[in-house]
Design a protein around this motif. Structure first.
Motif, PDB file in Angstrom:
ATOM      1  N   LEU A  32       0.834  -1.211   0.000  1.00  0.00           N
ATOM      2  CA  LEU A  32       0.000   0.000   0.000  1.00  0.00           C
ATOM      3  C   LEU A  32       0.864   1.254   0.000  1.00  0.00           C
ATOM      4  O   LEU A  32       0.541   2.239  -0.676  1.00  0.00           O
ATOM      5  CB  LEU A  32      -0.921  -0.006   1.218  1.00  0.00           C
ATOM      6  N   SER A  35       1.981   1.739  -3.571  1.00  0.00           N
ATOM      7  CA  SER A  35       0.910   2.149  -4.485  1.00  0.00           C
ATOM      8  C   SER A  35       0.449   3.576  -4.227  1.00  0.00           C
ATOM      9  O   SER A  35      -0.025   4.254  -5.143  1.00  0.00           O
ATOM     10  CB  SER A  35      -0.273   1.180  -4.364  1.00  0.00           C
ATOM     11  N   ARG A  36       0.585   4.072  -2.997  1.00  0.00           N
ATOM     12  CA  ARG A  36       0.169   5.436  -2.676  1.00  0.00           C
ATOM     13  C   ARG A  36       1.272   6.460  -2.913  1.00  0.00           C
ATOM     14  O   ARG A  36       1.069   7.658  -2.710  1.00  0.00           O
ATOM     15  CB  ARG A  36      -0.277   5.500  -1.214  1.00  0.00           C
TER      16      ARG A  36
END
Length: 465
Positions: A32, A35-36
């Motif tokens: 995460l 991806s952020r």
């Protein structure tokens, strides 16, 4: 080691490590963060090729010849191919590194898709160890080699090197004695139940089957009736026992599937390792012995030479430079191409010659090839249904390796007692997509016809034996 290097270069919190050892929660949390856009760099094993890095600028792959970069589950992507596609689609830089150059890497250079980044010959000579060879003829004339596995020169190199530091001994096979044969006629010893190869797990137990585990205390040879066994292949643990008796005052350490050592100290010791599990020695090894080269070179595989050179080079690179007394001794025929490439430390030249031969014979990566494996009827039915592109050549069928007497078992091999065949389909360059589409349509047609026999289809398989 790459994780530690990136931490030293970037500092804490600027990259993530994606491996299975991290556990599902930590791995998902790091995924995460990538991806952020909170983290801009990723290092990891095979699955990291899909990491959703934002504004990707560089993809790098180390040692693309390592089979662990190939995903064994469908659709069986290779990390090199995925990163090549990502670099092209996202206009990122692509870096392929390693101690050797694979045939696929040589093709990228040959087609000028990539540029070579090579050290000068002076830099190579300054960093490389001295490589010496012992051929089969030399071992046949050596009384010590006939009585034991190591010729006199190997004992001398090990004895002298142990005065200066640790010695690495690379053994191609794990275990104690993974292959046995009849002492009289040299016929491979096989299980009476499933015809699997017999092995010894230690120095005192009875032989047992390497496939089903059944003990064979009352074995006798089906060919000549003999009852005595001899070692056909000697494993790492048996080698450790032999060298421990030969050098009783020297510590002996092993590294392999049962336990991989990350590093060893620079004090004198014998380190027995299987390929790929060699620990890093502090200050480098004083010498390395590369045993049983025939076991690697004689495999019935298209990549046998390339893979052997990769494994040898990985071990030799851990040895001190020749200027510091570092020596590598290879027990293999000196005239063979991989041996010569190691002696000259010329993996790029070896890859270029391999690529030229593949082009002449029409093998990957110059052409595209698919393997179709399954029961004879299922393979024949799928190939008959497939609308193959123009210029396709169908090779086979042949029995898969698990059906061949004495052949090694691997992924996709037939269970004991079940017969499977493999067919190879070769197409010219540029027809790979059409071949894949034709085979996919044939698989769909088999499903519609309710043909339930499983057929394994692989495009450009790594193992073509």
């Amino acid at each position: 080691r790459v994780d530690a290097a990136l931490t030293a270069l970037l500092g804490e919190g600027h990259h993530v490590l994606l491996t299975a050892d991290a556990g599902p929660e930590a791995r998902y949390r790091r995924w995460l963060a990538v991806s952020r856009g909170a983290v801009r760099a990723v290092v990891g094993t095979r699955a990291a090729m899909f990491a959703p890095v934002q504004d990707l600028g560089l993809v790098a792959l180390w040692d693309d010849g390592d089979s662990s970069h190939a995903e064994p589950h469908a659709p069986m992507p290779h990390a090199r191919d995925v990163l090549l596609l990502r670099a092209t689609e996202e206009r990122a830089a692509f870096l392929l590194g390693g101690l050797i150059r694979t045939v696929e890497g040589a093709q990228l250079v040959e087609t000028q898709w990539a540029l070579p980044v090579d050290a000068t010959r002076e830099a190579v000579r300054a960093a490389a160890p001295l490589v010496r060879t012992i051929g089969d003829g030399d071992q046949a004339r050596d009384g010590a080699a006939r009585a034991a596995r190591l010729p006199s020169l190997a004992w001398q190199v090990a004895r002298d090197a142990l005065l200066r530091g640790p010695v690495l001994v690379q053994v191609p096979r794990r275990g104690y004695v993974p292959r046995l044969a009849c002492e009289r006629c040299r016929e491979p010893a096989r299980c009476g139940k499933c015809a699997g190869p017999l092995e010894l797990t230690d120095g005192s137990s009875a032989p047992q089957c390497g496939w089903c585990g059944r003990p064979e205390a009352a074995w006798h040879c089906q060919e000549c009736g003999g009852f005595r066994l001899r070692a056909q292949v000697v494993g790492a643990r048996r080698t450790a026992d032999e060298l421990g008796r030969a050098f009783p005052k020297v510590p002996v350490r092993t590294s392999g599937r049962d336990g991989i050592l990350g590093a060893v100290t620079g004090t004198p010791a014998l380190v027995i390792s299987t390929p790929g599990a060699e620990p890093v020695a502090e200050g480098g090894y004083a010498a390395a012995l590369l045993l049983d080269g025939w076991a690697l070179l004689n495999r019935p595989d298209l990549r046998a030479g390339e893979e052997t050179l990769r494994r040898w080079t990985g071990a030799a690179a851990l040895v001190r430079p020749a200027t510091e007394g570092g020596t590598v001794l290879v027990l293999a025929e000196p005239t063979l191409r991989p041996v010569q490439a190691l002696v000259r430390w010329d993996p790029a030249g070896h890859a270029a010659r391999e690529l030229a031969e593949r082009a002449e014979l029409g093998f990957p990566p110059v052409s595209r090839m698919a393997s179709v494996t399954g029961s004879p009827a299922a393979v024949a039915a799928l190939v008959e249904l497939a609308r193959l592109p123009e210029g396709a050549a169908v090779l086979g069928p042949v029995p898969v390796s698990g059906d061949r007497p004495g052949g090694p078992r691997g992924a996709g091999d037939a269970p004991a007692g079940e017969h499977r065949e493999r067919m190879l389909i070769r197409v010219p360059p540029g027809s790979g997509a059409a071949l894949a589409a034709a085979l996919k349509a044939a698989q769909v047609a088999r499903t519609a016809l309710k043909q339930t026999d499983q057929v394994l289809v692989r495009i450009d398989p790594l193992d073509i034996g």
